[in-house]
Design a protein around this motif. Structure first.
Motif, PDB file in Angstrom:
ATOM      1  N   TRP A   1     -22.388 -51.638 -48.093  1.00 48.03           N
ATOM      2  CA  TRP A   1     -21.478 -51.475 -46.952  1.00 48.03           C
ATOM      3  C   TRP A   1     -20.428 -50.404 -47.230  1.00 48.03           C
TER       4      TRP A   1
ATOM      5  N   LEU B   1     -28.276 -54.828 -41.645  1.00 49.85           N
ATOM      6  CA  LEU B   1     -27.910 -55.284 -40.307  1.00 49.85           C
ATOM      7  C   LEU B   1     -26.407 -55.538 -40.196  1.00 49.85           C
ATOM      8  N   VAL B   2     -25.821 -56.074 -41.252  1.00 48.28           N
ATOM      9  CA  VAL B   2     -24.363 -56.264 -41.273  1.00 48.28           C
ATOM     10  C   VAL B   2     -23.658 -54.915 -41.151  1.00 48.28           C
TER      11      VAL B   2
ATOM     12  N   LEU C   1     -24.837 -52.186 -39.773  1.00 52.26           N
ATOM     13  CA  LEU C   1     -25.035 -51.700 -38.410  1.00 52.26           C
ATOM     14  C   LEU C   1     -24.083 -52.392 -37.445  1.00 52.26           C
ATOM     15  N   TRP C   2     -23.880 -53.690 -37.634  1.00 51.09           N
ATOM     16  CA  TRP C   2     -22.988 -54.448 -36.752  1.00 51.09           C
ATOM     17  C   TRP C   2     -21.564 -53.926 -36.840  1.00 51.09           C
ATOM     18  N   TRP C   3     -21.072 -53.686 -38.068  1.00 47.68           N
ATOM     19  CA  TRP C   3     -19.713 -53.169 -38.222  1.00 47.68           C
ATOM     20  C   TRP C   3     -19.567 -51.770 -37.619  1.00 47.68           C
TER      21      TRP C   3
ATOM     22  N   ARG D   1     -21.181 -50.517 -35.086  1.00 50.13           N
ATOM     23  CA  ARG D   1     -21.155 -50.593 -33.626  1.00 50.13           C
ATOM     24  C   ARG D   1     -19.919 -51.316 -33.108  1.00 50.13           C
ATOM     25  N   LYS D   2     -19.432 -52.289 -33.869  1.00 52.39           N
ATOM     26  CA  LYS D   2     -18.298 -53.087 -33.414  1.00 52.39           C
ATOM     27  C   LYS D   2     -16.977 -52.354 -33.598  1.00 52.39           C
TER      28      LYS D   2
ATOM     29  N   CYS E   1     -12.908 -56.974 -44.001  1.00 45.97           N
ATOM     30  CA  CYS E   1     -14.248 -56.988 -43.410  1.00 45.97           C
ATOM     31  C   CYS E   1     -15.324 -57.157 -44.489  1.00 45.97           C
TER      32      CYS E   1
ATOM     33  N   SER F   1     -17.911 -60.225 -44.727  1.00 49.86           N
ATOM     34  CA  SER F   1     -19.344 -59.954 -44.816  1.00 49.86           C
ATOM     35  C   SER F   1     -19.973 -60.674 -45.996  1.00 49.86           C
TER      36      SER F   1
END
Length: 247
Positions: free
Chosen positions: A152, A204-205, A207-209, A211-212, A220, A224
């Motif tokens: 991340w 995926l985590v 990608l979520w951050w 986009r969010k 964060c 996670s």
């Protein structure tokens, strides 16, 4: 292996007693991150002890394992999860409001409820895992989650240029992240293949951050880690019997 950097990684991620490191430099914190997955495995080994010794008393094994987990980590990542929950609860989809609440050291109702639910989830899953054939997979759960912090931090921009997430990775190369992947995969195949869920979960985590929020902070990262650990525990409990049946 650099013993100095390993000791710093243990000091940053745990409450375990270690020798004192003299002449600390800011870059030491960053370079020590390469040992985070190894420290995660050390934490996992401590969590496995109650599950092994008290496997015939799963509720007691679960609560003792959870107590060890909270103590040895100093609730470091739980703190991040609570802060993030508060920020999301009060942000109302406003990224700027999210960052403002994230800086507030006070814990609100969203954070408190989230922490209660997280600890309850971990307790139940650890108790279930104590009676599962895949109980030894707990050793790699914290290791995978801390490998995730390397991913991340490398793949998501920092929300704060001088935040903790930025400081511990500014001199960390992507090579360090990839070097840990083969041993983690091999050990997961050997101990409990449901842990391979981490391979799609970690990206995926990220990608979520992206986009969010478009970035990530130290809080964060902590959130996670907690979410990743819980989902991997769930995978061990739900898919563990299937894994052993296939074996």
């Amino acid at each position: 292996m650099s013993l100095r950097r390993f000791i710093l990684a243990v000091q940053f991620l745990t409450r375990l007693p270690t020798p004192q490191v003299s002449d600390f430099r800011q870059e030491d914190l960053s370079r020590s991150a390469v040992y985070y997955p190894l420290v995660g495995a050390l934490i996992g080994g401590l969590l496995a002890a109650p599950l092994y010794v008290l496997g015939d008393r799963p509720w007691l094994a679960g609560v003792l394992s959870l107590l060890v987990w909270v103590w040895v980590t100093g609730a470091l990542h739980l703190d991040g999860l609570g802060d993030v929950a508060d920020a999301f609860g009060a942000a109302h989809r406003d990224p700027q409001r999210f960052l403002e609440v994230l800086k507030d050291p006070r814990m609100g109702v969203f954070g408190v409820v989230t922490l209660i639910m997280q600890l309850l989830l971990k307790f139940v899953l650890l108790s279930e895992l104590a009676a599962s054939p895949c109980w030894l997979g707990i050793v790699l759960v914290p290791a995978w989650a801390r490998w995730g912090t390397l991913w991340w931090s490398q793949r998501i921009p920092s929300l704060h240029g001088n935040g903790m997430g930025e400081r511990f990775t500014w001199q960390l190369s992507a090579r360090a992240m990839w070097l840990w992947l083969p041993p983690l995969v091999a050990l997961s195949v050997w101990l409990a293949w449901p842990l391979l869920l981490a391979l799609p979960l970690v990206p995926l985590v990220a990608l979520w951050w992206k986009r969010k929020l478009g970035g990530i902070s130290g809080d964060c990262l902590g959130a996670s880690v907690e979410v990743t650990e819980t989902l991997l525990l769930l995978a061990l409990v739900v898919l563990g019997p299937l894994a052993m049946g296939a074996a």
